[in-house]
Design an enzyme around this catalytic site. Structure first.
Site, PDB file in Angstrom:
ATOM      1  N   GLY A  20      -8.448   4.478   5.128  1.00  0.00           N
ATOM      2  CA  GLY A  20      -8.160   4.467   3.436  1.00  0.00           C
ATOM      3  C   GLY A  20      -6.759   3.557   3.184  1.00  0.00           C
ATOM      4  O   GLY A  20      -6.943   3.022   1.853  1.00  0.00           O
ATOM      5  N   LYS A  21      -5.767   3.650   3.822  1.00  0.00           N
ATOM      6  CA  LYS A  21      -5.195   2.361   3.954  1.00  0.00           C
ATOM      7  C   LYS A  21      -5.472   0.969   3.863  1.00  0.00           C
ATOM      8  O   LYS A  21      -5.255   0.513   3.241  1.00  0.00           O
ATOM      9  CB  LYS A  21      -3.940   3.309   4.554  1.00  0.00           C
ATOM     10  CG  LYS A  21      -3.004   4.646   4.000  1.00  0.00           C
ATOM     11  CD  LYS A  21      -2.345   5.012   2.878  1.00  0.00           C
ATOM     12  CE  LYS A  21      -1.605   6.820   2.341  1.00  0.00           C
ATOM     13  NZ  LYS A  21      -1.942   7.427   2.916  1.00  0.00           N
ATOM     14  N   CYS A  71       1.691  13.415   4.540  1.00  0.00           N
ATOM     15  CA  CYS A  71       0.763  14.219   3.821  1.00  0.00           C
ATOM     16  C   CYS A  71       2.047  15.802   3.870  1.00  0.00           C
ATOM     17  O   CYS A  71       0.837  16.688   3.539  1.00  0.00           O
ATOM     18  CB  CYS A  71      -0.532  14.025   3.738  1.00  0.00           C
ATOM     19  SG  CYS A  71      -1.203  14.882   5.040  1.00  0.00           S
ATOM     20  N   GLU A  73      -5.187   2.139  15.288  1.00  0.00           N
ATOM     21  CA  GLU A  73      -5.196   3.168  15.227  1.00  0.00           C
ATOM     22  C   GLU A  73      -5.288   3.423  17.231  1.00  0.00           C
ATOM     23  O   GLU A  73      -5.756   2.914  18.019  1.00  0.00           O
ATOM     24  CB  GLU A  73      -6.636   3.840  15.099  1.00  0.00           C
ATOM     25  CG  GLU A  73      -7.142   5.383  15.362  1.00  0.00           C
ATOM     26  CD  GLU A  73      -5.935   6.241  15.069  1.00  0.00           C
ATOM     27  OE1 GLU A  73      -5.816   6.677  13.554  1.00  0.00           O
ATOM     28  OE2 GLU A  73      -5.814   6.829  15.629  1.00  0.00           O
ATOM     29  N   ALA A 127      -1.071   2.762  11.724  1.00  0.00           N
ATOM     30  CA  ALA A 127      -1.168   4.315  12.053  1.00  0.00           C
ATOM     31  C   ALA A 127      -2.760   4.560  10.867  1.00  0.00           C
ATOM     32  O   ALA A 127      -2.566   5.142  10.132  1.00  0.00           O
ATOM     33  CB  ALA A 127      -0.695   5.747  11.912  1.00  0.00           C
ATOM     34  N   ALA A 128      -3.704   4.249  11.899  1.00  0.00           N
ATOM     35  CA  ALA A 128      -4.652   3.185  10.213  1.00  0.00           C
ATOM     36  C   ALA A 128      -6.101   4.121   9.602  1.00  0.00           C
ATOM     37  O   ALA A 128      -6.804   3.905   9.135  1.00  0.00           O
ATOM     38  CB  ALA A 128      -5.168   1.511  10.292  1.00  0.00           C
ATOM     39  N   ALA A 129      -5.963   4.891  11.233  1.00  0.00           N
ATOM     40  CA  ALA A 129      -7.623   5.491  10.936  1.00  0.00           C
ATOM     41  C   ALA A 129      -7.650   7.286  10.613  1.00  0.00           C
ATOM     42  O   ALA A 129      -6.858   7.222  10.062  1.00  0.00           O
ATOM     43  CB  ALA A 129      -8.358   5.568  12.435  1.00  0.00           C
ATOM     44  N   PRO A 130      -8.820   6.725   9.745  1.00  0.00           N
ATOM     45  CA  PRO A 130      -9.622   6.493   9.074  1.00  0.00           C
ATOM     46  C   PRO A 130     -10.104   5.252   8.913  1.00  0.00           C
ATOM     47  O   PRO A 130     -11.179   4.436   8.546  1.00  0.00           O
ATOM     48  CB  PRO A 130     -10.857   7.590   8.246  1.00  0.00           C
ATOM     49  CG  PRO A 130      -9.978   8.189   7.386  1.00  0.00           C
ATOM     50  CD  PRO A 130      -8.616   8.199   8.459  1.00  0.00           C
ATOM     51  N   ASP A 175       1.727   4.917   7.659  1.00  0.00           N
ATOM     52  CA  ASP A 175       1.042   6.450   7.419  1.00  0.00           C
ATOM     53  C   ASP A 175       1.136   6.921   8.910  1.00  0.00           C
ATOM     54  O   ASP A 175       0.414   7.190   9.184  1.00  0.00           O
ATOM     55  CB  ASP A 175      -0.566   6.550   6.603  1.00  0.00           C
ATOM     56  CG  ASP A 175      -0.785   7.477   5.940  1.00  0.00           C
ATOM     57  OD1 ASP A 175       0.043   8.253   6.087  1.00  0.00           O
ATOM     58  OD2 ASP A 175      -1.931   7.546   6.320  1.00  0.00           O
TER      59      ASP A 175
HETATM   60  N1  SAM Z   1      -3.411   5.676   7.121  1.00  0.00           N
HETATM   61  C1  SAM Z   1      -4.699   6.913   7.702  1.00  0.00           C
HETATM   62  C2  SAM Z   1      -5.760   6.676   6.875  1.00  0.00           C
HETATM   63  O1  SAM Z   1      -5.062   6.440   4.945  1.00  0.00           O
HETATM   64  O2  SAM Z   1      -7.460   6.984   6.372  1.00  0.00           O
HETATM   65  C3  SAM Z   1      -4.848   8.029   8.046  1.00  0.00           C
HETATM   66  C4  SAM Z   1      -3.384   7.837   9.339  1.00  0.00           C
HETATM   67  S1  SAM Z   1      -3.394   9.492   9.910  1.00  0.00           S
HETATM   68  C5  SAM Z   1      -2.036   9.881   8.338  1.00  0.00           C
HETATM   69  C6  SAM Z   1      -2.399   9.924  10.921  1.00  0.00           C
HETATM   70  C7  SAM Z   1      -2.886   8.319  12.120  1.00  0.00           C
HETATM   71  O3  SAM Z   1      -1.556   8.558  13.274  1.00  0.00           O
HETATM   72  C8  SAM Z   1      -4.407   9.285  12.395  1.00  0.00           C
HETATM   73  O4  SAM Z   1      -5.335   8.264  12.913  1.00  0.00           O
HETATM   74  C9  SAM Z   1      -3.590   9.717  14.340  1.00  0.00           C
HETATM   75  O5  SAM Z   1      -4.524   9.681  15.338  1.00  0.00           O
HETATM   76  C10 SAM Z   1      -2.662   9.039  14.400  1.00  0.00           C
HETATM   77  N2  SAM Z   1      -1.174   8.922  15.457  1.00  0.00           N
HETATM   78  C11 SAM Z   1      -1.221  10.054  16.279  1.00  0.00           C
HETATM   79  N3  SAM Z   1      -0.334  10.078  16.887  1.00  0.00           N
HETATM   80  C12 SAM Z   1       0.073   8.944  16.884  1.00  0.00           C
HETATM   81  C13 SAM Z   1       1.211   8.379  17.635  1.00  0.00           C
HETATM   82  N4  SAM Z   1       1.964   8.698  18.757  1.00  0.00           N
HETATM   83  N5  SAM Z   1       1.495   6.942  17.399  1.00  0.00           N
HETATM   84  C14 SAM Z   1       0.939   6.294  16.905  1.00  0.00           C
HETATM   85  N6  SAM Z   1      -0.201   6.974  16.083  1.00  0.00           N
HETATM   86  C15 SAM Z   1      -0.802   8.374  15.708  1.00  0.00           C
END
Ligand code: SAM
Length: 466
Positions: free
Chosen positions: A119-120, A236, A138, A114-117, A183
């Site tokens: 950071g990780k 978070c 993502e 779950a990578a966007a935007p 994440d």
């Molecule tokens: N890891 C990212 C970073 O460090 O920049 C932040 C990730 S954010 C906490 C969680 C992400 O999970 C979002 O980008 C969101 O779009 C995505 N997400 C939402 N529903 C999801 C699903 N059912 N399966 C996988 N990813 C999902």
């Protein structure tokens, strides 16, 4: 307290923290912490550039991340040309703990689910030093595009960016990854200081919904982990349902896991908005790509999964991709003589040529990716047209200036840099001709093409400053 918090949330935190709750609640009166991570693909900790940044932004080290720093509220590092050059990534400091705990290594095969935007993913890529394979995924298309842009800006050459559901990926990559970062999307209780909208979205029902979704994603993550592999789960948010209880449930459903450790960063105890991280290791031996034990399965909120989508097509024929690569390499011999191709397959999406990353015995094949939405299939090398090659912006950010036949370097405050980032042409010596890198203090920003005393600007239109 200046921020107005839901009553049930305050009660929840009082139950969780007991006598520390008041101190925790008072942390909402303090200003939020802001941080950036230096990109080790661009510079190192002891470089002059890092020293310059420390002075410019009054940086102070983040204790749990060797490349992480706090910067003061009044600074705007996102507006500096060094940001456009990928010298650092702006990231909330406590979020830097997750990848430090995952501890990815050069040469491994790593998934950020779950990578966007980004950071990780950018943190992982920095630790991998261009060696191995990173799949940054993502689910949301618009966010996947931003992720791809950030991966490019940071000069990452060994990542593919996918835009898939966790189920779609699990069907392609059973027992495939050495390390997985999840994440998870969460109720965002650690975002309240940074983003007041997160407060209005919060409710007890939302927490329950988030926990159900996290479990569904975790089950897919487990299927993709190699025996002996490492999984990091982070959020978070503060509540136990989405954190410790999720990990307890995982350990009950998948006895092959052992808990390596957990970490909580609290805003009343640390300089950070708050984060939870758990790291688990799978036993060597049996594959985890099977259904969990009944106890875990019974909790699955979304029931049975939809049928997997059949792959579209059989992948690109290899011949045009090889011809495209040959054309690109002929271009590179002239214009980018320092460039050496890696071991990965060439891939052509229409006119766009990519080089797929390779990792030990686990290289990706075009067929394995066929039918997946892939905003970025490795390093974008360029556009291959009938009689010409146009180098990709991603390539500019991933190479060294000295690899190019022509490059023009300017100080960050030179008018040429501002003009270049606005998309304007630059004056160059009249006898210069061909593709050139524009660099800021030695860091590539993008391409230009010299002819007749001018450098035609090839900085992408979507990134130009007004
Ligand atoms: N890891 C990212 C970073 O460090 O920049 C932040 C990730 S954010 C906490 C969680 C992400 O999970 C979002 O980008 C969101 O779009 C995505 N997400 C939402 N529903 C999801 C699903 N059912 N399966 C996988 N990813 C999902």
């Amino acid at each position: 307290m200046t921020i107005s918090l839901p009553f049930t949330y305050i009660e929840q935190m009082r139950t969780l923290l007991g006598q520390d709750a008041e101190r925790f609640l008072r942390s909402y009166d303090e200003t939020r912490t802001q941080g950036l991570r230096i990109n080790p693909l661009k510079t190192d900790f002891h470089s002059k550039l890092t020293a310059e940044l420390c002075k410019m932004y009054e940086l102070e080290p983040v204790p749990w991340c060797g490349t992480g720093f706090y910067y003061g509220e009044h600074h705007r590092p996102g507006k500096h040309p060094y940001h456009a050059a990928g010298l650092y990534y702006i990231q909330e400091p406590s979020a830097m703990s997750a990848v430090e705990m995952l501890d990815p290594q050069p040469g491994e095969v790593v998934l950020d689910l779950a990578a966007a935007p980004g950071g990780k993913s950018s943190h992982i890529a920095g630790k991998m030093q261009g060696q191995g394979l990173l799949v940054a995924n993502e689910i949301h298309p618009a966010r996947a595009k931003i992720l791809a842009e950030n991966i490019e800006r940071m000069g990452v050459s060994n990542a593919i960016v996918t835009n898939a559901t966790p189920d779609e990926l699990a069907a392609r990559f059973p027992s495939f990854f050495d390390r997985i970062m999840l994440d998870a999307p969460c109720s965002g209780e650690g975002m309240f200081r940074k983003d007041p909208d997160a407060i209005s979205e919060w409710s007890e029902d939302h927490v329950v919904m988030c926990a159900a979704r996290q479990w569904d994603i975790l089950e897919q993550a487990v299927k993709m982990l190699k025996p002996g592999g490492t999984l990091a789960y982070s959020t978070c948010t503060f509540n136990r349902q989405e954190n410790e209880l999720m990990i307890e449930r995982l350990l009950a459903a998948f006895p092959a896991f052992t808990l390596v450790g957990t970490e909580r960063i609290w805003p009343h105890e640390h300089r950070g908005e708050g984060h939870f991280v758990a790291v688990l290791r799978a036993a060597a031996g049996d594959s985890l790509a099977r259904e969990p034990q009944a106890a875990g399965d019974a909790h699955s909120a979304h029931g049975r999964r939809k049928a997997e989508r059949a792959p579209r097509g059989k992948g690109q024929p290899a011949a045009p991709a090889a011809a495209g690569m040959a054309q690109f390499l002929a271009w590179a011999r002239e214009e980018l003589p320092g460039f050496a191709p890696g071991q990965g397959d060439a891939l052509l999406f229409g006119e766009a040529l990519y080089e797929l990353p390779q990792a030990g015995g686990s290289s990706l094949s075009a067929a394995q990716l066929s039918g997946l939405r892939i905003p970025r299939a490795g390093l974008h090398l360029g556009t291959i047209r009938k009689n010409r090659v146009e180098p990709a912006h991603a390539l500019a950010l991933a190479v060294k200036p000295e690899w190019a036949r022509l490059h023009y370097d300017y100080a960050p405050d030179a008018p040429e840099i501002a003009a270049y980032l606005r998309g304007e042409t630059l004056p160059v010596p009249p006898d210069h001709k061909g593709w050139a890198l524009v660099t800021v203090n030695g860091l590539p920003l993008g391409w230009g093409k010299a002819s007749g005393g001018q450098l035609k600007n090839h900085y992408p239109k979507g990134l130009r400053l007004p």
